[in-house]
Write an enzyme that holds these catalytic residues in place. Structure first.
Site, PDB file in Angstrom:
ATOM      1  N   HIS A 188      77.026  65.682  36.924  1.00 14.32           N
ATOM      2  CA  HIS A 188      77.063  64.939  35.666  1.00 14.32           C
ATOM      3  C   HIS A 188      78.405  64.259  35.442  1.00 14.32           C
ATOM      4  O   HIS A 188      78.485  63.239  34.781  1.00 14.32           O
ATOM      5  CB  HIS A 188      76.695  65.846  34.493  1.00 14.32           C
ATOM      6  CG  HIS A 188      75.225  66.068  34.452  1.00 14.32           C
ATOM      7  ND1 HIS A 188      74.646  67.153  35.029  1.00 14.32           N
ATOM      8  CD2 HIS A 188      74.225  65.288  33.982  1.00 14.32           C
ATOM      9  CE1 HIS A 188      73.340  67.051  34.894  1.00 14.32           C
ATOM     10  NE2 HIS A 188      73.052  65.937  34.266  1.00 14.32           N
ATOM     11  N   GLU A 427      60.846  65.630  36.461  1.00 14.69           N
ATOM     12  CA  GLU A 427      61.986  65.951  37.333  1.00 14.69           C
ATOM     13  C   GLU A 427      61.789  67.259  38.083  1.00 14.69           C
ATOM     14  O   GLU A 427      62.714  67.792  38.675  1.00 14.69           O
ATOM     15  CB  GLU A 427      63.307  65.937  36.551  1.00 14.69           C
ATOM     16  CG  GLU A 427      63.321  66.762  35.295  1.00 14.69           C
ATOM     17  CD  GLU A 427      64.617  66.622  34.496  1.00 14.69           C
ATOM     18  OE1 GLU A 427      65.597  66.056  34.979  1.00 14.69           O
ATOM     19  OE2 GLU A 427      64.625  67.118  33.355  1.00 14.69           O
ATOM     20  N   ASP A 451      67.329  65.376  39.416  1.00 10.48           N
ATOM     21  CA  ASP A 451      66.815  66.742  39.550  1.00 10.48           C
ATOM     22  C   ASP A 451      65.587  66.782  40.455  1.00 10.48           C
ATOM     23  O   ASP A 451      65.384  67.755  41.183  1.00 10.48           O
ATOM     24  CB  ASP A 451      66.483  67.326  38.168  1.00 10.48           C
ATOM     25  CG  ASP A 451      67.725  67.902  37.512  1.00 10.48           C
ATOM     26  OD1 ASP A 451      68.507  68.555  38.218  1.00 10.48           O
ATOM     27  OD2 ASP A 451      67.935  67.667  36.311  1.00 10.48           O
ATOM     28  N   CYS A 498      64.866  57.195  35.084  1.00 10.80           N
ATOM     29  CA  CYS A 498      66.192  57.253  34.449  1.00 10.80           C
ATOM     30  C   CYS A 498      67.207  57.971  35.319  1.00 10.80           C
ATOM     31  O   CYS A 498      68.364  58.083  34.959  1.00 10.80           O
ATOM     32  CB  CYS A 498      66.113  57.896  33.068  1.00 10.80           C
ATOM     33  SG  CYS A 498      65.611  59.607  33.128  1.00 10.80           S
TER      34      CYS A 498
HETATM   35  C1  PEP Z   1      67.714  63.413  36.298  1.00  5.48           C
HETATM   36  O1  PEP Z   1      67.629  64.609  36.575  1.00  5.48           O
HETATM   37  O2  PEP Z   1      67.409  62.496  37.087  1.00  5.48           O
HETATM   38  C2  PEP Z   1      68.218  62.993  34.981  1.00  5.48           C
HETATM   39  C3  PEP Z   1      68.200  61.732  34.602  1.00  5.48           C
HETATM   40  O3  PEP Z   1      68.757  63.939  34.177  1.00  5.48           O
HETATM   41  P1  PEP Z   1      70.209  64.592  34.424  1.00  5.48           P
HETATM   42  O4  PEP Z   1      70.885  63.799  35.514  1.00  5.48           O
HETATM   43  O5  PEP Z   1      70.927  64.514  33.141  1.00  5.48           O
HETATM   44  O6  PEP Z   1      69.859  65.971  34.849  1.00  5.48           O
HETATM   45 MG    MG Z   2      67.767  66.122  34.999  1.00  3.39          MG
END
Ligand code: PEP
Ligand code: MG
Length: 541
Positions: A188, A427, A451, A498
């Site tokens: 992140h 995910e 994920d 996303c």
């Molecule tokens: C993902 O897992 O692709 C996602 C957009 O959520 P995060 O990266 O915040 O886990």
């Molecule tokens: Mg995620």
């Protein structure tokens, strides 16, 4: 001059001075000051503010845990008024001409040691309290200027590693680039660097003596050049100018439709971590917000954000987007996003542990507070809500039941809200496999490829050693995306991506041909993607 190789998290070129970021030194730095009286005045103002905070905490605790639990905040107020404590701070400022934060930290250490050495158990316990009030006082003192960089000039920040909460609290205007020794490109922290549009490299094995040296961060080739000679410096300055020209050309994409050559419109939304990303969302002309990672709101705080606090943030984003859709993801903590005040148990395998929707469905009071704030914000624009880490229909049914309760509670007290689209993140492989059934339950899907890659390939996205085989282009992932889109469309559910893969321009045409409806990416990828989409076809020609 010498160079070090690393891995690019966000491309781009930065030239500037390196500053080492040391976690232990992060909270308090020592520096000399010229105006002792001013510094002492700062302490006295901060003390009053801290006491006001403690009074508010006392009132809150009185309601929530009763008199005996609230008492501690009264004791803390008294300790902050203690003349010996205050005299010690003032004396250190006067005798050493140092900043207030440092004087408070030294006083805290001295007093804590003194209490700890006492025989009386009650007095020994005051050691923790004096540290606690001092930390609070330091936080207030730093309120105006609570950034990680010591310089006035923007710098290249070098750290062993950075946590998401450290990254999110940075004053972005003071950071030219990040370099870290450790960390994964899929973490992140890396995602935040991309959202900020700051050149960033990981895996740079630097020596501490780079502190203060001039360096070039070459995010295009994954290189850090220390003490560049004049030729190299010139070369990179030229490159920087070329990048600026490219950016200017992309600006022509602003205000244009995101539509393929054969007329299929794609929603091109932005991912954000908070209100501070909004200028970039607007300047890159995003058509909506496709993922607001609301957990950063919780990460920035040292206690649960209240319904009011959350409402103010959501409302501000929704109003800024002026009728464009804003999809807010409910709290997704756990794994690399740890929050102290949640008091979560240490887990063997946190990525597969007690996290995200699992916490919300268990600690429903936290979930309901967030949902109330979200529904209240819906009255001010176009809100969507999506839920992370879904693995079953039962979870979705439970969520919908709680949503109905929240809506009816709001109606009962006369608070209005608007229609909200509800969606889930896809995910986990489980969600992919039951996507046809899930599609009947929700308005949209948003595929979280970060994920999804982790769980499908069984590769911890935080593990730097495995970055080279963490491959979101794996055929399994691409097949899953196609499967999800087809299943969703059978039930008129729209689908976006996303995860970071959505910004991969080499796959844009593939996603368009698969029938993707939306792509949600870091603001800096909006214009390049718009240009890419306008150059591709939906149907095979
Ligand atoms: C993902 O897992 O692709 C996602 C957009 O959520 P995060 O990266 O915040 O886990
Ligand atoms: Mg995620």
């Amino acid at each position: 001059m010498y160079s070090l190789n690393g891995k690019t998290v966000f491309a781009g070129i930065a030239i500037g001075k390196v500053e080492l970021f040391k976690k232990e030194q992060q909270s308090v730095r020592r520096y000399n000051i010229d105006n002792v009286d001013f510094e002492i005045k700062r302490v006295s103002i901060a003390k009053e503010k801290t006491i006001a905070q403690l009074k508010a905490l006392y009132e809150k605790a009185l309601i929530e845990v009763g008199e005996s639990g609230a008492m501690i905040f009264e004791i803390h107020q008294m300790m902050l008024e203690d003349q010996d404590y205050l005299d010690s701070i003032d004396n250190i400022i006067k005798s050493q001409s140092v900043n207030a934060e440092y004087a408070v930290a030294v006083t805290a250490d001295n007093f804590a040691n003194m209490f700890a050495a006492m025989d009386d158990e009650y007095m020994q316990a005051r050691a923790a309290d004096v540290k606690d009030i001092s930390e609070r006082l330091i936080t207030v003192l730093k309120g105006k200027n609570d950034d990680m960089s010591q310089s006035e000039e923007p710098v290249i920040l070098a750290a062993d590693d950075l946590s998401p909460s450290e990254t999110v609290q940075m004053d972005k205007s003071k950071i030219l680039a990040f370099i870290t020794k450790y960390g994964s490109a899929n973490s992140h922290t890396a995602i935040l660097a991309r959202t900020m549009g700051i050149p960033a490299l990981i895996g740079i094995d630097y020596d501490e003596d780079i502190n203060g040296k001039i360096a070039v961060v070459d995010g295009i080739n994954g290189k850090l050049i220390i003490n560049p000679d004049n030729d190299i410096l010139q070369k990179y300055k030229t490159k920087q100018n070329e990048e600026a020209v490219k950016k200017k050309l992309l600006n022509e994409m602003k205000g244009k439709e995101t539509i393929t050559k054969d007329g299929r419109k794609i929603k091109l939304y932005s991912n954000i971590g908070g209100v501070s990303d909004m200028p970039s969302v607007l300047s890159n002309d995003a058509e909506g917000i496709g993922l607001f990672r609301s957990e950063f709101l919780y990460l920035e705080k040292d206690n649960y954000p209240t319904e009011e606090e959350q409402f103010a943030v959501y409302k501000s984003v929704v109003e800024t987007m002026a009728g464009k859709q804003v999809i807010i993801r409910t709290l997704d903590i756990g794994a690399d996003k740890q929050i102290g005040y949640f008091n979560l148990d240490k887990e063997e395998n946190p990525a597969m542990g007690y996290r995200a929707i699992r916490i919300c469905l268990d600690r429903t009071e936290i979930f309901k507070t967030q949902l109330k704030a979200l529904y209240r914000a819906s009255a001010f624009g176009n809100v969507g809500i999506m839920f992370p880490m879904i693995i079953s229909i039962e979870e979705v049914k439970k969520i919908k039941k709680i949503v109905e309760e929240v809506k009816s509670e709001l109606s009962t007290i006369g608070i209005s809200y608007s229609k909200v689209e509800l969606g889930i993140m896809i995910e986990t492989p489980a969600a992919v496999m039951i996507s046809e059934e899930l599609a009947k339950e929700v308005d949209f899907f948003s595929i979280g490829t970060n994920d999804l890659t982790q769980y499908t390939l069984a590769i911890d996205r935080q593990n730097q050693k495995l970055d080279n085989i963490y491959d979101s282009h794996h055929p399994a992932i691409l097949k899953m995306i196609k499967m999800v889109i087809d299943n969703a469309h059978k039930h008129n559910t729209w689908v976006g991506i996303c995860g970071e893969l959505g910004a991969d321009i080499t796959l844009t045409e593939k996603f368009v041909k698969m029938g993707i409806d939306e792509l949600s990416v870091s603001p800096n990828f909006i214009l390049p993607l718009r240009s890419g989409i306008r150059n591709c076809n939906y149907r095979n020609v």
